[in-house]
Design an enzyme around this catalytic site. Structure first.
Site, PDB file in Angstrom:
ATOM      1  N   GLU A  95      37.951  57.047  42.180  1.00  0.00           N
ATOM      2  CA  GLU A  95      36.955  56.573  41.096  1.00  0.00           C
ATOM      3  C   GLU A  95      35.513  57.337  41.394  1.00  0.00           C
ATOM      4  OE1 GLU A  95      36.030  52.387  40.487  1.00  0.00           O
ATOM      5  OE2 GLU A  95      36.263  52.809  38.308  1.00  0.00           O
ATOM      6  N   GLU A 116      38.235  42.260  38.904  1.00  0.00           N
ATOM      7  CA  GLU A 116      38.210  43.264  37.986  1.00  0.00           C
ATOM      8  C   GLU A 116      37.696  44.528  38.602  1.00  0.00           C
ATOM      9  OE1 GLU A 116      40.179  44.451  35.471  1.00  0.00           O
ATOM     10  OE2 GLU A 116      39.927  42.317  35.046  1.00  0.00           O
TER      11      GLU A 116
END
Ligand code: UN1
Length: 494
Positions: free
Chosen positions: A383, A248
């Site tokens: 990110e 994840e």
């Protein structure tokens, strides 16, 4: 200063390395929380040995009995909610109202996993032969290594640990080096709930120790939440050592605002999505894509609200946004502001480390908004994991969706619109594991599938019923009661 221990084979033990590391409060750096084990290979070996041994009996316990223990764990999380929330805030910074939500997510996952132990459905199908029965059902996998990030110190590990235990696996948990104290409480709760010895083990340490877990031949499955960079490396090791793995990883989540949206609602949602958890969520809104007709209005109103957000220590009631987790994250924020300015994005508000008074003793950064961000910019693509929002202008819905999809990640996404056709097109066309309509990109619920497409994951979904696809595999059983040899594919066909 308090010195903490590992939890291995049902005992609280000192690390065999004899080494410790200190963890500090990101809102008050002079506040040292404690000394935590800097575990090494021997500690990993001891935990794996215990978990492997415990698997032999844990897997045989009827699943609903395992569920009873998880239900008790939910009750204890509930009882310790306030205390645990304060501990979490002290070590990772987000305000107490958020850490309470984090604990609640773990409580929900305890009860959900407990109830699923009565529903780990198998699937049967008719046999192609007479007097023969075909069944299939889920079986546990073995020893599971769980490696998680700091931002949800209890909720995210609970998504992995509780369904893994419910399914009959045993677990070794390595929390982030920034949230070891929350990990200790997690272990205390499972111990008190009655998880048998060796079924759940906690080892504290840094990323190097995480690598030892992933390399260990007796670990069967790795459940990882963290950065894309590290996830890809762990995935390579799992490929080489034939481990199952659920990854994840990062997000760069878009919120679209269309011209017909309720702007007040959309701006409130964006503030929460972008600056909740100080932007340190994999689901954080880091790109706002606004229809050209409302672009200037949205930027103006958003900046007015963002500059008024009360930034401070998460343990203070008035705080709306806490610090970032550590110095390195603060440096990342500073670097991206420079990158954004160099790339020609327009800084609307924020951009600086907060200084003066209490701010000097913590890692506080201003809520920051860049406008006129284009898709080729690093600000748009990478990110950041901090309170930095990039705003881009869209010509129409198709353009907005194209911008939303122009990245390597695909975790969460959102669109604010009152046009039902646009909403359904967005649901269909946005490349993401999660799409919200008239709601921000954050706020996943424990009983629904959670995960992303593209560079965010490797196809698994945590949360919900789908998490059991990670932590179980299928056993197929053929029962022939014909009294003779029946050859499938041969005897029934010419
Ligand atoms: C994460 O950022 O790793 O949907 C998880 C949300 C939270 C979970 C976030 N319930 O934002």
């Amino acid at each position: 200063m308090e010195r903490f221990k590992n939890f291995i084979n049902g005992e609280w033990v000192e690390p065999l390395t004899g080494k410790y590391f200190q963890n500090i409060n990101p809102a008050k750096n002079s506040d040292v929380i404690g000394e935590f084990p800097f575990s090494g290979q021997d500690d990993v070996n001891a935990a794996v040995k215990a978990a492997k041994e415990a698997f032999k009996t844990w897997k045989l316990m009827p699943a609903p009995k395992r569920g009873d223990i998880l239900k008790t764990a939910g009750d204890i999380f509930n009882r310790r909610k306030e205390e645990l929330a304060s501990i979490m805030t002290r070590e990772m910074g987000k305000p107490v109202f958020e850490t309470k939500g984090d604990v609640q997510e773990a409580i929900d996952t305890c009860y959900y996993s407990a109830s699923e132990t009565r529903r780990l459905f198998g699937k049967n199908a008719p046999s192609e032969m007479p007097n023969k029965m075909n069944l299939s059902f889920r079986v546990p996998i073995g020893v599971v290594g769980v490696i998680t990030a700091f931002n949800f110190p209890v909720a995210v590990p609970s998504w992995k640990i509780l369904p893994a235990l419910a399914s009959g696996n045993t677990v070794i948990y390595k929390p982030s080096k920034d949230t070891p104290h929350s990990g200790v409480i997690f272990a205390e709760i499972l111990e008190e709930a009655g998880v048998p010895k060796g079924v759940f083990n906690l080892i504290l340490g840094t990323g190097v120790m995480g690598n030892m877990l992933v390399e260990h031949p007796d670990i069967d499955l790795i459940g990882f939440t963290g950065s894309t960079n590290i996830g890809f490396k762990l995935g390579e090791i799992c490929g080489r050592t034939n481990k199952k793995c659920s990854l994840e990883m990062g997000g760069k989540n878009p919120q679209i605002i269309m011209e017909d949206a309720n702007l007040e609602q959309a701006i409130e949602g964006c503030l929460w999505g972008a600056f909740g958890t100080t932007g340190q969520r994999c689901t954080a809104t880091s790109r706002l894509i606004v229809h050209k007709d409302v672009y200037d209005t949205v930027i103006e109103q958003l900046a007015a609200r963002a500059t008024k957000l009360r930034v401070g220590p998460g343990l203070e009631d008035s705080t709306e946004m806490g610090p970032v987790v550590h110095q390195a994250q603060l440096n990342t924020c500073i670097d991206y502001v420079k990158i954004g300015l160099d790339e020609g994005a327009r800084l609307i508000c924020g951009g600086n480390r907060l200084t003066g008074g209490i701010y000097d003793d913590g890692f506080f950064f201003e809520p920051t908004i860049f406008a006129d961000v284009t898709k080729d910019m690093r600000l748009f693509q990478e990110e950041i994991f901090g309170p930095i929002l990039s705003v881009a202008k869209a010509e129409n819905l198709d353009h907005a969706i194209e911008l939303a999809n122009s990245i390597e990640f695909g975790l969460s996404s959102s669109i604010y619109t009152n046009n039902i056709n646009d909403a359904f097109k967005a649901v269909r066309d946005i490349e993401a594991g999660i799409t919200y309509i008239n709601s921000p990109t954050i706020g996943a619920e424990a009983h629904m599938p959670f995960g992303g497409v593209k560079g965010t994951g490797n196809g698994h979904r945590e949360g919900g019923w789908t998490v059991f696809d990670i932590f179980t595999e299928w056993k197929t059983v053929y029962i022939d009661y014909s009294g003779g040899l029946q050859r499938a594919q041969i005897d029934n066909y010419d």
